[in-house]
Motif scaffolding. Structure first.
Motif, PDB file in Angstrom:
ATOM      1  N   ASP A  91      50.030  37.114  37.416  1.00 54.93           N
ATOM      2  CA  ASP A  91      51.163  37.866  37.944  1.00 54.93           C
ATOM      3  C   ASP A  91      51.160  37.716  39.461  1.00 54.93           C
ATOM      4  N   LEU A  92      52.247  37.158  40.006  1.00 57.73           N
ATOM      5  CA  LEU A  92      52.346  36.954  41.443  1.00 57.73           C
ATOM      6  C   LEU A  92      53.261  37.979  42.100  1.00 57.73           C
ATOM      7  N   GLY A  93      53.509  39.060  41.426  1.00 55.44           N
ATOM      8  CA  GLY A  93      54.347  40.120  41.970  1.00 55.44           C
ATOM      9  C   GLY A  93      55.804  39.930  41.623  1.00 55.44           C
ATOM     10  N   ASP A  94      56.412  38.869  42.145  1.00 47.52           N
ATOM     11  CA  ASP A  94      57.821  38.615  41.872  1.00 47.52           C
ATOM     12  C   ASP A  94      58.027  37.628  40.732  1.00 47.52           C
ATOM     13  N   THR A  95      56.940  37.100  40.196  1.00 43.45           N
ATOM     14  CA  THR A  95      57.040  36.160  39.092  1.00 43.45           C
ATOM     15  C   THR A  95      55.704  36.086  38.356  1.00 43.45           C
ATOM     16  N   ARG A  96      55.751  35.552  37.143  1.00 42.98           N
ATOM     17  CA  ARG A  96      54.529  35.271  36.395  1.00 42.98           C
ATOM     18  C   ARG A  96      54.446  33.770  36.151  1.00 42.98           C
ATOM     19  N   VAL A  97      53.239  33.247  36.194  1.00 40.99           N
ATOM     20  CA  VAL A  97      53.051  31.821  35.952  1.00 40.99           C
ATOM     21  C   VAL A  97      51.965  31.629  34.902  1.00 40.99           C
ATOM     22  N   CYS A  98      52.132  30.581  34.112  1.00 40.85           N
ATOM     23  CA  CYS A  98      51.131  30.187  33.130  1.00 40.85           C
ATOM     24  C   CYS A  98      50.811  28.731  33.386  1.00 40.85           C
ATOM     25  N   TYR A  99      49.537  28.415  33.516  1.00 41.70           N
ATOM     26  CA  TYR A  99      49.148  27.055  33.884  1.00 41.70           C
ATOM     27  C   TYR A  99      47.768  26.752  33.331  1.00 41.70           C
ATOM     28  N   SER A 100      47.455  25.465  33.272  1.00 43.58           N
ATOM     29  CA  SER A 100      46.144  25.022  32.807  1.00 43.58           C
ATOM     30  C   SER A 100      45.251  24.707  33.989  1.00 43.58           C
ATOM     31  N   VAL A 101      43.970  24.970  33.835  1.00 43.58           N
ATOM     32  CA  VAL A 101      42.958  24.604  34.825  1.00 43.58           C
ATOM     33  C   VAL A 101      42.004  23.620  34.153  1.00 43.58           C
ATOM     34  N   ALA A 102      41.961  22.399  34.651  1.00 39.17           N
ATOM     35  CA  ALA A 102      41.129  21.374  34.019  1.00 39.17           C
ATOM     36  C   ALA A 102      39.644  21.641  34.222  1.00 39.17           C
ATOM     37  N   GLU A 103      39.284  22.190  35.386  1.00 36.83           N
ATOM     38  CA  GLU A 103      37.876  22.411  35.703  1.00 36.83           C
ATOM     39  C   GLU A 103      37.311  23.533  34.836  1.00 36.83           C
ATOM     40  N   PRO A 104      36.137  23.339  34.239  1.00 34.98           N
ATOM     41  CA  PRO A 104      35.540  24.379  33.399  1.00 34.98           C
ATOM     42  C   PRO A 104      34.885  25.479  34.222  1.00 34.98           C
ATOM     43  N   GLY A 105      34.690  26.632  33.603  1.00 29.77           N
ATOM     44  CA  GLY A 105      33.958  27.716  34.246  1.00 29.77           C
ATOM     45  C   GLY A 105      34.866  28.841  34.712  1.00 29.77           C
ATOM     46  N   GLU A 106      34.360  30.069  34.596  1.00 30.45           N
ATOM     47  CA  GLU A 106      35.127  31.239  35.016  1.00 30.45           C
ATOM     48  C   GLU A 106      35.400  31.234  36.515  1.00 30.45           C
ATOM     49  N   HIS A 107      34.487  30.621  37.299  1.00 33.80           N
ATOM     50  CA  HIS A 107      34.705  30.590  38.740  1.00 33.80           C
ATOM     51  C   HIS A 107      35.959  29.802  39.093  1.00 33.80           C
ATOM     52  N   TRP A 108      36.321  28.821  38.250  1.00 34.85           N
ATOM     53  CA  TRP A 108      37.538  28.065  38.533  1.00 34.85           C
ATOM     54  C   TRP A 108      38.783  28.827  38.149  1.00 34.85           C
ATOM     55  N   ILE A 109      38.670  29.804  37.274  1.00 38.98           N
ATOM     56  CA  ILE A 109      39.814  30.686  37.019  1.00 38.98           C
ATOM     57  C   ILE A 109      40.121  31.469  38.294  1.00 38.98           C
ATOM     58  N   ALA A 110      39.074  32.044  38.905  1.00 38.13           N
ATOM     59  CA  ALA A 110      39.250  32.768  40.171  1.00 38.13           C
ATOM     60  C   ALA A 110      39.743  31.831  41.266  1.00 38.13           C
ATOM     61  N   ASN A 111      39.157  30.620  41.331  1.00 31.34           N
ATOM     62  CA  ASN A 111      39.600  29.642  42.334  1.00 31.34           C
ATOM     63  C   ASN A 111      41.090  29.355  42.210  1.00 31.34           C
ATOM     64  N   SER A 112      41.550  29.221  40.959  1.00 31.78           N
ATOM     65  CA  SER A 112      42.957  28.864  40.750  1.00 31.78           C
ATOM     66  C   SER A 112      43.893  29.956  41.264  1.00 31.78           C
ATOM     67  N   LEU A 113      43.475  31.211  41.163  1.00 29.54           N
ATOM     68  CA  LEU A 113      44.291  32.308  41.691  1.00 29.54           C
ATOM     69  C   LEU A 113      44.386  32.217  43.206  1.00 29.54           C
ATOM     70  N   GLY A 114      43.275  31.842  43.856  1.00 28.03           N
ATOM     71  CA  GLY A 114      43.301  31.642  45.303  1.00 28.03           C
ATOM     72  C   GLY A 114      44.223  30.498  45.687  1.00 28.03           C
ATOM     73  N   VAL A 115      44.203  29.431  44.896  1.00 28.63           N
ATOM     74  CA  VAL A 115      45.099  28.292  45.147  1.00 28.63           C
ATOM     75  C   VAL A 115      46.556  28.733  45.043  1.00 28.63           C
ATOM     76  N   MET A 116      46.883  29.449  43.973  1.00 26.93           N
ATOM     77  CA  MET A 116      48.251  29.919  43.790  1.00 26.93           C
ATOM     78  C   MET A 116      48.680  30.836  44.945  1.00 26.93           C
ATOM     79  N   ALA A 117      47.783  31.716  45.377  1.00 27.11           N
ATOM     80  CA  ALA A 117      48.101  32.621  46.481  1.00 27.11           C
ATOM     81  C   ALA A 117      48.362  31.845  47.760  1.00 27.11           C
ATOM     82  N   ALA A 118      47.533  30.848  48.053  1.00 30.29           N
ATOM     83  CA  ALA A 118      47.690  30.065  49.282  1.00 30.29           C
ATOM     84  C   ALA A 118      48.953  29.223  49.241  1.00 30.29           C
TER      85      ALA A 118
END
Length: 496
Positions: free
Chosen positions: A289-316
């Motif tokens: 949830d990005l506040g004004d929209t929701r996004v659904c996407y795949s993360v190729a990199e394994p691991g829970e840390h990359w889920i968190a990383n992907s949120l930082g990428v989306m925010a930036a």
């Protein structure tokens, strides 16, 4: 009017943007001289900037930097033999050049000139863990959307030389620039941020990397948050909401007048994780949830840390005005980097084994994250080759010994521990009895990578095994990776 005539009329009336008037060449002799206050010997144009003569290619400008132990002027013949067009020097030479008083000051001046002439949105990335991976993901997102008009720090050019060099390489026509910033000691991030003057500054996470030099986690958080001191007016601070130091970093960002975007699983995060499920390729399917929209996407990199990383990428990417769809595609296609998660299938008796290359860097947080990812990796047997974690000071024995728990939780069958600091983990495993922790084949403690290679050979890697190789770069486990994959050698060191 004919179709051809109509097309010609459209071309004649094509709108001219400011970017179209900017130079196509990276630098001309006149521009370099004006930026550095130097004197050009010839008229020339260059396509890139380099400080290492071994990396020079045709069309480059070579900057002859002087350090405590090395003088770049000694390597001018090699640089020009490799294709350099010109050099920045502090003494007259026979090659095409711009003569300046101080080549390091000239590099800084050229970097600032590149920053001022380009309309590019600049994104700075720092943090204890995940900087390079997140930097690459942000770059791939913005480069895709801008059709090749993005720039980023190559390798881990994240220190007092690498950051201005990357800036100096930024074309006038660039639309985005992504800059990694690292440190070993207090007071190193702010000068880098002042070079870049980012529009967006992201902190990945806070972990006890370099705690030997900074003394506490709070001091590490404060040093990383000093990146906000360089933000342009109205700049955006992107901060991990799940960090225990989130409030501290937000307070620091506010003192610099930054607008704040938080990301994570926390309920109050501006870019918030809604759901993440494992995908067939070992990565994750993420809904945010990005506040004004929701996004659904795949993360190729394994691991829970990359889920968190992907949120930082989306925010930036959102803060930089980028395309979120392109960010989703970049995350779905991104493969592991050398030394930072690259996955190799290696030939072994009976077929293939998976080798996960995390040999470039290690601290307690990244060790736990990658061991957890190893535990989620389907395998016949799981093997962990763990090198010492450096710069932990008086905390070293404690942090190494605490790896017994993540080793057990990852269901590691055999552990190879490399380096002096790993003796405390070996002692802990010996006390508890490795078998009782689920490490059915025990462990081996080795002094160096060569001994670790022998230990792995003696253990006998077979088909469908998974081997994690993780340690601080100075341990040299890149050589072990090269031995088993036949690919390259260890990377050069950088700051974190």
């Amino acid at each position: 009017m004919s179709v051809q005539g109509s097309a010609m009329r459209v071309l004649r009336n094509w709108p001219i943007a400011r970017r179209d008037a900017l130079p196509a060449a990276l630098w001309s002799a006149t521009e370099i001289a004006a930026a550095t206050g130097g004197t050009a010997s010839h008229d020339f144009q260059v396509s890139d900037v380099e400080m290492d003569s071994r990396d020079v290619k045709r069309g480059d400008l070579f900057i002859a930097l002087k350090g405590d132990a090395m003088d770049g002027h000694k390597f001018l013949p090699q640089a020009f033999a490799n294709g350099a067009v010109a050099a920045i020097v502090d003494r007259p030479v026979e090659y095409p050049h711009v003569l300046v008083k101080d080549t390091t000051a000239a590099l800084h001046a050229l970097a600032h000139a590149a920053r001022e002439r380009s309309p590019a949105v600049r994104i700075g990335v720092t943090g204890s863990v995940g900087k390079t991976g997140i930097k690459e993901a942000i770059f791939l997102s913005l480069d895709r959307a801008s059709r090749g008009a993005a720039l980023r720090s190559i390798r881990s050019y994240n220190n007092h030389v690498g950051v201005p060099l990357t800036l100096a390489r930024m074309p006038a026509r660039a639309k985005f620039g992504v800059f990694e910033m690292g440190m070993n000691h207090a007071g190193e991030i702010a000068p880098l941020a002042e070079h870049v003057r980012p529009h967006v500054a992201l902190i990945t996470t806070i972990a006890p990397a370099h705690i030997e030099n900074l003394g506490s986690m709070e001091a590490i958080a404060a040093e990383k948050a000093s990146i906000f001191s360089g933000l342009v007016d109205g700049g955006m601070a992107v901060i991990p909401a799940d960090s225990p130091y989130c409030e501290q970093m937000c307070d620091i960002a506010k003192t610099y007048g930054a607008k704040i975007i938080t990301f994570g699983a926390a309920k109050n995060a501006d870019v918030r994780l809604l759901d993440a499920i494992p995908s067939a390729n070992g990565g994750s399917l993420v809904t945010a949830d990005l506040g004004d929209t929701r996004v659904c996407y795949s993360v190729a990199e394994p691991g829970e840390h990359w889920i968190a990383n992907s949120l930082g990428v989306m925010a930036a990417v959102k803060a930089a005005g980028g395309d979120l769809g392109a960010a989703g595609l970049a995350l779905a296609e991104m493969g592991g980097l050398k030394g930072r998660g690259a996955r190799h299938q290696i030939a072994v008796p009976g077929g293939k084994a998976l080798l996960i290359d995390e040999s470039y860097n290690a601290n307690p947080a990244s060790m736990r994250a990658t061991l957890k990812a190893l535990g989620q990796t389907p395998a016949n047997r799981r093997v962990a080759v763990l090198g010492s974690m450096k710069e932990l000071g008086d905390f070293a024995a404690k942090f190494h010994a605490q790896l017994t728990e993540p080793l057990s939780e990852a269901k590691v069958d055999f552990a190879v521990l490399v380096g002096e600091e790993m003796r405390s983990l070996a002692a802990e495993l010996g006390k508890a009895s490795a078998a009782s922790l689920g490490i059915t084949h025990g462990f081996a403690h080795c002094d160096n990578p060569a001994e670790a290679i022998s230990a792995l050979n003696e253990f006998g890697i077979t088909h469908s095994d998974a081997i994690l190789v993780k340690g601080s770069n100075s341990v040299g486990l890149g050589a072990l990776v090269s031995h088993f994959t036949g690919i390259g050698g260890p990377l050069a060191q950088s700051k974190t």
